[in-house]
Design an enzyme around this catalytic site. Structure first.
Site, mmCIF file in Angstrom:
data_model
loop_
_atom_site.group_PDB
_atom_site.id
_atom_site.type_symbol
_atom_site.label_atom_id
_atom_site.label_comp_id
_atom_site.label_asym_id
_atom_site.label_seq_id
_atom_site.Cartn_x
_atom_site.Cartn_y
_atom_site.Cartn_z
ATOM 1 N N ASP A 13 -11.048 28.338 10.063
ATOM 2 C CA ASP A 13 -11.827 27.128 10.334
ATOM 3 C C ASP A 13 -11.368 26.050 9.355
ATOM 4 O O ASP A 13 -10.626 26.317 8.407
ATOM 5 C CB ASP A 13 -13.330 27.400 10.182
ATOM 6 C CG ASP A 13 -14.202 26.228 10.627
ATOM 7 O OD1 ASP A 13 -13.729 25.400 11.432
ATOM 8 O OD2 ASP A 13 -15.351 26.128 10.168
ATOM 9 N N SER A 14 -11.839 24.834 9.580
ATOM 10 C CA SER A 14 -11.533 23.747 8.657
ATOM 11 C C SER A 14 -12.442 23.766 7.434
ATOM 12 O O SER A 14 -12.189 23.054 6.458
ATOM 13 C CB SER A 14 -11.673 22.395 9.369
ATOM 14 O OG SER A 14 -13.004 22.212 9.808
ATOM 15 N N TYR A 45 -11.600 18.325 10.641
ATOM 16 C CA TYR A 45 -10.514 18.231 11.611
ATOM 17 C C TYR A 45 -10.752 17.151 12.656
ATOM 18 O O TYR A 45 -9.803 16.619 13.225
ATOM 19 C CB TYR A 45 -10.335 19.584 12.301
ATOM 20 C CG TYR A 45 -9.325 20.495 11.626
ATOM 21 C CD1 TYR A 45 -8.775 20.189 10.378
ATOM 22 C CD2 TYR A 45 -8.921 21.669 12.247
ATOM 23 C CE1 TYR A 45 -7.864 21.019 9.774
ATOM 24 C CE2 TYR A 45 -7.993 22.515 11.651
ATOM 25 C CZ TYR A 45 -7.472 22.191 10.411
ATOM 26 O OH TYR A 45 -6.553 23.021 9.826
ATOM 27 N N GLY A 46 -12.005 16.840 12.929
ATOM 28 C CA GLY A 46 -12.300 15.829 13.949
ATOM 29 C C GLY A 46 -11.765 14.454 13.602
ATOM 30 O O GLY A 46 -11.615 13.599 14.479
ATOM 31 N N CYS A 77 -13.249 27.130 15.208
ATOM 32 C CA CYS A 77 -13.345 25.678 15.066
ATOM 33 C C CYS A 77 -13.154 25.074 16.448
ATOM 34 O O CYS A 77 -12.140 25.342 17.106
ATOM 35 C CB CYS A 77 -12.272 25.178 14.103
ATOM 36 S SG CYS A 77 -12.089 23.383 14.018
ATOM 37 N N ASN A 78 -14.112 24.290 16.903
ATOM 38 C CA ASN A 78 -14.024 23.715 18.252
ATOM 39 C C ASN A 78 -12.820 22.795 18.400
ATOM 40 O O ASN A 78 -12.105 22.847 19.404
ATOM 41 C CB ASN A 78 -15.308 22.963 18.579
ATOM 42 C CG ASN A 78 -16.442 23.902 18.932
ATOM 43 O OD1 ASN A 78 -17.160 24.360 18.056
ATOM 44 N ND2 ASN A 78 -16.590 24.205 20.198
ATOM 45 N N THR A 79 -12.578 21.943 17.414
ATOM 46 C CA THR A 79 -11.458 21.009 17.504
ATOM 47 C C THR A 79 -10.140 21.760 17.582
ATOM 48 O O THR A 79 -9.299 21.494 18.447
ATOM 49 C CB THR A 79 -11.452 20.057 16.299
ATOM 50 O OG1 THR A 79 -12.666 19.293 16.287
ATOM 51 C CG2 THR A 79 -10.268 19.110 16.367
ATOM 52 N N GLU A 155 -21.617 22.170 4.877
ATOM 53 C CA GLU A 155 -20.693 22.382 3.768
ATOM 54 C C GLU A 155 -21.432 22.305 2.435
ATOM 55 O O GLU A 155 -21.200 23.112 1.532
ATOM 56 C CB GLU A 155 -19.576 21.334 3.812
ATOM 57 C CG GLU A 155 -18.610 21.479 4.963
ATOM 58 C CD GLU A 155 -17.617 22.609 4.764
ATOM 59 O OE1 GLU A 155 -17.136 22.798 3.628
ATOM 60 O OE2 GLU A 155 -17.313 23.305 5.752
ATOM 61 N N CYS A 187 -20.945 23.606 17.360
ATOM 62 C CA CYS A 187 -20.035 23.587 16.213
ATOM 63 C C CYS A 187 -20.375 24.818 15.389
ATOM 64 O O CYS A 187 -21.564 25.142 15.203
ATOM 65 C CB CYS A 187 -20.230 22.317 15.393
ATOM 66 S SG CYS A 187 -19.350 22.307 13.809
ATOM 67 N N THR A 188 -19.373 25.511 14.899
ATOM 68 C CA THR A 188 -19.647 26.755 14.176
ATOM 69 C C THR A 188 -20.383 26.525 12.864
ATOM 70 O O THR A 188 -20.969 27.457 12.302
ATOM 71 C CB THR A 188 -18.348 27.538 13.916
ATOM 72 O OG1 THR A 188 -17.416 26.717 13.198
ATOM 73 C CG2 THR A 188 -17.722 27.990 15.231
ATOM 74 N N HIS A 189 -20.376 25.298 12.358
ATOM 75 C CA HIS A 189 -21.163 24.995 11.159
ATOM 76 C C HIS A 189 -22.666 25.057 11.436
ATOM 77 O O HIS A 189 -23.450 25.335 10.519
ATOM 78 C CB HIS A 189 -20.834 23.591 10.640
ATOM 79 C CG HIS A 189 -19.582 23.508 9.822
ATOM 80 N ND1 HIS A 189 -18.326 23.521 10.378
ATOM 81 C CD2 HIS A 189 -19.391 23.384 8.471
ATOM 82 C CE1 HIS A 189 -17.417 23.413 9.418
ATOM 83 N NE2 HIS A 189 -18.032 23.316 8.256
#
Length: 277
Positions: A13-14, A45-46, A77-79, A155, A187-189
Protein backbone atom coordinates in the site's frame (compact mmCIF):
# COMPACT_ATOMS: atom_id res chain seq x y z
CA UNK A 1 9.83 -21.35 -1.94
CA UNK A 2 9.15 -24.98 -1.00
CA UNK A 3 5.57 -26.13 -1.57
CA UNK A 4 5.36 -27.39 2.02
CA UNK A 5 6.71 -24.28 3.67
CA UNK A 6 4.10 -21.94 5.17
CA UNK A 7 3.10 -19.43 2.50
CA UNK A 8 4.46 -15.91 2.47
CA UNK A 9 2.29 -13.00 1.31
CA UNK A 10 3.36 -9.53 0.27
CA UNK A 11 0.84 -6.80 1.15
CA UNK A 12 1.49 -3.46 -0.54
CA UNK A 13 0.00 0.00 0.00
CA UNK A 14 1.04 3.64 -0.12
CA UNK A 15 0.67 3.87 3.66
CA UNK A 16 -0.83 2.05 6.64
CA UNK A 17 -4.23 1.38 5.06
CA UNK A 18 -3.18 -2.03 3.81
CA UNK A 19 -2.84 -3.14 7.43
CA UNK A 20 -6.64 -3.46 7.50
CA UNK A 21 -6.38 -6.01 4.70
CA UNK A 22 -3.33 -7.73 6.19
CA UNK A 23 -5.31 -8.25 9.40
CA UNK A 24 -8.10 -10.03 7.50
CA UNK A 25 -5.54 -12.17 5.66
CA UNK A 26 -3.95 -13.14 8.97
CA UNK A 27 -7.33 -14.02 10.47
CA UNK A 28 -8.21 -16.35 7.60
CA UNK A 29 -4.68 -17.66 7.05
CA UNK A 30 -2.83 -17.58 10.38
CA UNK A 31 -0.19 -20.01 9.11
CA UNK A 32 1.07 -17.44 6.58
CA UNK A 33 3.97 -15.05 7.02
CA UNK A 34 3.24 -11.50 5.84
CA UNK A 35 5.63 -8.94 4.44
CA UNK A 36 4.13 -5.46 4.60
CA UNK A 37 5.43 -2.85 2.15
CA UNK A 38 4.30 0.78 2.40
CA UNK A 39 5.45 3.38 -0.10
CA UNK A 40 4.92 6.17 2.41
CA UNK A 41 7.69 8.25 0.82
CA UNK A 42 5.23 8.86 -2.05
CA UNK A 43 2.03 9.00 0.02
CA UNK A 44 -0.71 9.69 -1.07
CA UNK A 45 -0.87 7.89 -4.41
CA UNK A 46 -4.02 9.77 -5.43
CA UNK A 47 -1.90 12.89 -5.89
CA UNK A 48 0.49 11.21 -8.34
CA UNK A 49 0.20 10.61 -12.08
CA UNK A 50 -0.77 7.11 -13.16
CA UNK A 51 2.61 6.55 -14.80
CA UNK A 52 4.45 7.36 -11.57
CA UNK A 53 2.20 5.04 -9.55
CA UNK A 54 2.78 2.19 -12.02
CA UNK A 55 6.54 2.71 -12.04
CA UNK A 56 6.84 2.84 -8.26
CA UNK A 57 4.58 -0.16 -7.69
CA UNK A 58 6.45 -2.35 -10.15
CA UNK A 59 9.90 -1.32 -8.98
CA UNK A 60 9.23 -1.60 -5.26
CA UNK A 61 7.31 -4.86 -5.43
CA UNK A 62 10.01 -6.41 -7.65
CA UNK A 63 12.65 -5.33 -5.13
CA UNK A 64 10.67 -6.77 -2.22
CA UNK A 65 10.25 -10.09 -4.02
CA UNK A 66 14.02 -10.31 -4.47
CA UNK A 67 14.47 -10.02 -0.72
CA UNK A 68 11.37 -11.99 0.26
CA UNK A 69 10.13 -14.49 -2.34
CA UNK A 70 6.36 -14.67 -1.88
CA UNK A 71 3.47 -16.90 -2.91
CA UNK A 72 0.93 -14.11 -3.41
CA UNK A 73 0.87 -10.32 -3.72
CA UNK A 74 -1.96 -8.18 -2.39
CA UNK A 75 -2.11 -4.64 -3.75
CA UNK A 76 -4.12 -3.16 -0.89
CA UNK A 77 -4.53 0.26 -2.48
CA UNK A 78 -7.45 1.32 -4.69
CA UNK A 79 -5.38 3.73 -6.79
CA UNK A 80 -2.61 1.22 -7.42
CA UNK A 81 -5.12 -1.56 -8.11
CA UNK A 82 -6.87 0.58 -10.69
CA UNK A 83 -3.78 1.48 -12.71
CA UNK A 84 -0.95 -0.96 -11.95
CA UNK A 85 -2.30 -4.52 -11.86
CA UNK A 86 -1.77 -5.36 -15.56
CA UNK A 87 1.82 -4.12 -15.39
CA UNK A 88 2.51 -6.04 -12.20
CA UNK A 89 1.08 -9.25 -13.61
CA UNK A 90 3.29 -8.81 -16.66
CA UNK A 91 6.51 -8.75 -14.64
CA UNK A 92 5.90 -11.62 -12.19
CA UNK A 93 4.41 -15.10 -12.11
CA UNK A 94 3.30 -14.57 -8.52
CA UNK A 95 -0.51 -14.18 -8.30
CA UNK A 96 -1.56 -10.56 -7.77
CA UNK A 97 -4.79 -9.62 -5.99
CA UNK A 98 -6.14 -6.07 -6.09
CA UNK A 99 -8.96 -4.23 -4.36
CA UNK A 100 -12.14 -2.59 -5.60
CA UNK A 101 -14.84 -0.79 -3.60
CA UNK A 102 -17.30 -3.36 -2.24
CA UNK A 103 -20.36 -2.05 -4.12
CA UNK A 104 -21.71 -5.51 -4.96
CA UNK A 105 -21.96 -6.83 -1.38
CA UNK A 106 -23.29 -3.46 -0.22
CA UNK A 107 -26.14 -3.70 -2.73
CA UNK A 108 -27.09 -7.13 -1.38
CA UNK A 109 -27.15 -5.92 2.24
CA UNK A 110 -28.89 -2.54 2.12
CA UNK A 111 -32.51 -2.57 3.25
CA UNK A 112 -33.57 0.93 2.23
CA UNK A 113 -31.60 0.91 -1.06
CA UNK A 114 -29.54 3.91 0.05
CA UNK A 115 -25.79 3.33 -0.06
CA UNK A 116 -22.94 5.62 0.86
CA UNK A 117 -19.53 5.24 -0.73
CA UNK A 118 -16.73 6.70 1.34
CA UNK A 119 -13.54 6.87 -0.71
CA UNK A 120 -10.66 9.12 -1.65
CA UNK A 121 -11.29 12.07 -3.97
CA UNK A 122 -9.43 10.23 -6.74
CA UNK A 123 -11.50 7.06 -6.36
CA UNK A 124 -14.90 8.75 -6.40
CA UNK A 125 -13.98 10.39 -9.73
CA UNK A 126 -12.81 7.22 -11.47
CA UNK A 127 -15.03 5.77 -14.23
CA UNK A 128 -14.66 2.26 -12.84
CA UNK A 129 -16.71 3.30 -9.80
CA UNK A 130 -19.49 4.45 -12.14
CA UNK A 131 -19.32 1.04 -13.79
CA UNK A 132 -19.54 -0.80 -10.46
CA UNK A 133 -22.62 1.20 -9.49
CA UNK A 134 -24.32 0.65 -12.86
CA UNK A 135 -23.62 -3.08 -12.73
CA UNK A 136 -24.36 -3.92 -9.12
CA UNK A 137 -26.48 -1.11 -7.64
CA UNK A 138 -28.61 0.35 -10.46
CA UNK A 139 -31.71 0.48 -8.24
CA UNK A 140 -29.97 2.18 -5.32
CA UNK A 141 -29.54 5.79 -4.36
CA UNK A 142 -25.77 6.09 -4.07
CA UNK A 143 -24.11 8.99 -2.29
CA UNK A 144 -20.37 9.43 -2.76
CA UNK A 145 -18.05 11.22 -0.39
CA UNK A 146 -14.44 11.77 -1.39
CA UNK A 147 -12.90 13.67 1.48
CA UNK A 148 -9.14 14.35 1.50
CA UNK A 149 -8.79 14.23 5.28
CA UNK A 150 -9.74 10.67 6.15
CA UNK A 151 -6.66 8.95 4.78
CA UNK A 152 -4.38 11.32 6.68
CA UNK A 153 -6.40 10.84 9.87
CA UNK A 154 -5.87 7.09 9.55
CA UNK A 155 -2.15 7.63 9.03
CA UNK A 156 -2.05 9.89 12.08
CA UNK A 157 -4.01 7.35 14.15
CA UNK A 158 -1.27 4.78 13.53
CA UNK A 159 1.15 7.27 15.13
CA UNK A 160 -1.08 7.67 18.17
CA UNK A 161 -2.85 10.90 17.11
CA UNK A 162 -6.60 10.77 17.96
CA UNK A 163 -9.12 11.12 15.15
CA UNK A 164 -10.61 14.66 15.08
CA UNK A 165 -14.18 13.55 15.67
CA UNK A 166 -15.82 16.89 14.92
CA UNK A 167 -14.01 17.11 11.60
CA UNK A 168 -14.99 13.55 10.78
CA UNK A 169 -18.63 14.33 11.61
CA UNK A 170 -18.53 17.14 9.10
CA UNK A 171 -16.77 15.06 6.46
CA UNK A 172 -19.53 12.42 6.41
CA UNK A 173 -22.53 14.72 6.97
CA UNK A 174 -23.72 14.14 3.39
CA UNK A 175 -24.16 10.43 4.14
CA UNK A 176 -26.08 11.16 7.32
CA UNK A 177 -28.37 13.62 5.52
CA UNK A 178 -29.02 11.04 2.76
CA UNK A 179 -30.19 8.47 5.31
CA UNK A 180 -27.95 5.68 4.02
CA UNK A 181 -28.15 2.39 5.91
CA UNK A 182 -25.03 0.92 4.29
CA UNK A 183 -21.59 2.44 3.80
CA UNK A 184 -18.87 1.13 1.52
CA UNK A 185 -15.42 1.78 2.94
CA UNK A 186 -13.83 2.36 -0.45
CA UNK A 187 -10.28 2.88 0.78
CA UNK A 188 -8.25 0.39 2.79
CA UNK A 189 -7.39 3.13 5.29
CA UNK A 190 -11.01 3.57 6.30
CA UNK A 191 -11.59 0.36 8.29
CA UNK A 192 -8.91 1.69 10.64
CA UNK A 193 -11.29 4.59 11.37
CA UNK A 194 -14.37 2.39 11.88
CA UNK A 195 -14.81 3.09 15.60
CA UNK A 196 -14.90 6.84 14.95
CA UNK A 197 -17.04 6.46 11.82
CA UNK A 198 -19.67 4.59 13.81
CA UNK A 199 -19.81 7.52 16.21
CA UNK A 200 -20.36 9.89 13.28
CA UNK A 201 -22.99 7.70 11.62
CA UNK A 202 -24.75 5.70 14.36
CA UNK A 203 -27.79 5.00 12.12
CA UNK A 204 -25.77 3.01 9.59
CA UNK A 205 -26.49 -0.71 9.87
CA UNK A 206 -23.93 -2.17 7.50
CA UNK A 207 -20.28 -1.27 7.02
CA UNK A 208 -18.75 -3.02 4.03
CA UNK A 209 -15.14 -3.29 2.92
CA UNK A 210 -13.12 -5.61 0.70
CA UNK A 211 -10.81 -7.12 3.32
CA UNK A 212 -12.56 -10.44 3.86
CA UNK A 213 -13.12 -10.99 0.13
CA UNK A 214 -9.45 -10.32 -0.59
CA UNK A 215 -8.39 -12.74 2.14
CA UNK A 216 -10.69 -15.45 0.76
CA UNK A 217 -9.23 -14.93 -2.70
CA UNK A 218 -5.69 -15.29 -1.36
CA UNK A 219 -6.60 -18.52 0.46
CA UNK A 220 -8.19 -19.90 -2.73
CA UNK A 221 -5.18 -19.03 -4.87
CA UNK A 222 -2.79 -20.67 -2.45
CA UNK A 223 -4.95 -23.78 -2.24
CA UNK A 224 -5.07 -23.98 -6.03
CA UNK A 225 -1.27 -23.82 -6.08
CA UNK A 226 -1.02 -26.62 -3.54
CA UNK A 227 0.35 -24.42 -0.79
CA UNK A 228 -0.39 -25.34 2.83
CA UNK A 229 -3.21 -23.19 4.19
CA UNK A 230 -3.60 -24.84 7.60
CA UNK A 231 -1.02 -25.60 10.26
CA UNK A 232 -0.52 -29.25 11.10
CA UNK A 233 -0.10 -28.19 14.71
CA UNK A 234 -2.28 -25.13 15.55
CA UNK A 235 -0.06 -24.33 18.53
CA UNK A 236 2.69 -23.41 16.10
CA UNK A 237 0.67 -20.58 14.56
CA UNK A 238 2.06 -18.10 17.04
CA UNK A 239 4.76 -15.47 17.21
CA UNK A 240 5.12 -12.60 14.79
CA UNK A 241 2.77 -12.88 11.78
CA UNK A 242 4.56 -10.05 9.94
CA UNK A 243 8.11 -11.03 8.99
CA UNK A 244 9.00 -7.43 8.19
CA UNK A 245 7.26 -4.11 7.75
CA UNK A 246 9.04 -2.08 5.09
CA UNK A 247 8.53 1.67 4.69
CA UNK A 248 10.07 3.64 1.84
CA UNK A 249 10.06 6.73 4.03
CA UNK A 250 10.60 7.05 7.74
CA UNK A 251 8.80 4.31 9.68
CA UNK A 252 5.88 5.87 11.58
CA UNK A 253 6.56 6.36 15.27
CA UNK A 254 4.98 3.60 17.33
CA UNK A 255 4.01 1.55 14.29
CA UNK A 256 5.09 -1.77 15.82
CA UNK A 257 2.74 -1.26 18.78
CA UNK A 258 -0.09 -0.19 16.48
CA UNK A 259 0.38 -3.26 14.30
CA UNK A 260 0.43 -5.47 17.36
CA UNK A 261 -2.95 -4.02 18.32
CA UNK A 262 -4.28 -5.25 14.98
CA UNK A 263 -2.88 -8.72 15.59
CA UNK A 264 0.02 -8.05 13.22
CA UNK A 265 3.06 -7.98 15.49
CA UNK A 266 6.06 -7.39 13.20
CA UNK A 267 9.35 -9.18 13.71
CA UNK A 268 11.19 -6.24 12.15
CA UNK A 269 10.33 -2.70 11.07
CA UNK A 270 12.55 -1.04 8.47
CA UNK A 271 12.34 2.58 7.36
CA UNK A 272 13.85 4.27 4.31
CA UNK A 273 13.74 1.00 2.40
CA UNK A 274 15.41 0.27 0.08
CA UNK A 275 18.45 2.45 0.63
CA UNK A 276 18.29 3.74 -2.95
CA UNK A 277 15.09 4.34 -4.89
Amino acid sequence: MSEREPPRILVFDSGVGGLSVAARVHEQLPIASIVYLADNAAFPYGALSESVVVERCCRLISKALEQYPCDAIVVACNTASTVALPNLRAITDVPVVGVVPAVKPAATQTKNRRIGILATPATVRRPYLDELIREFAPDCQVERVGHPGLVQWAEDLARGVPVPQCNLDGAVRKLRDAGVDTVVLGCTHYPLLLTSLKQSLPEVKFWVDSGDAIARRVVWLLAQAGKPIEAREPSRVLGTPVAEALFTGKAPAGIASYMAGLGLQPKLVTGNWPETL
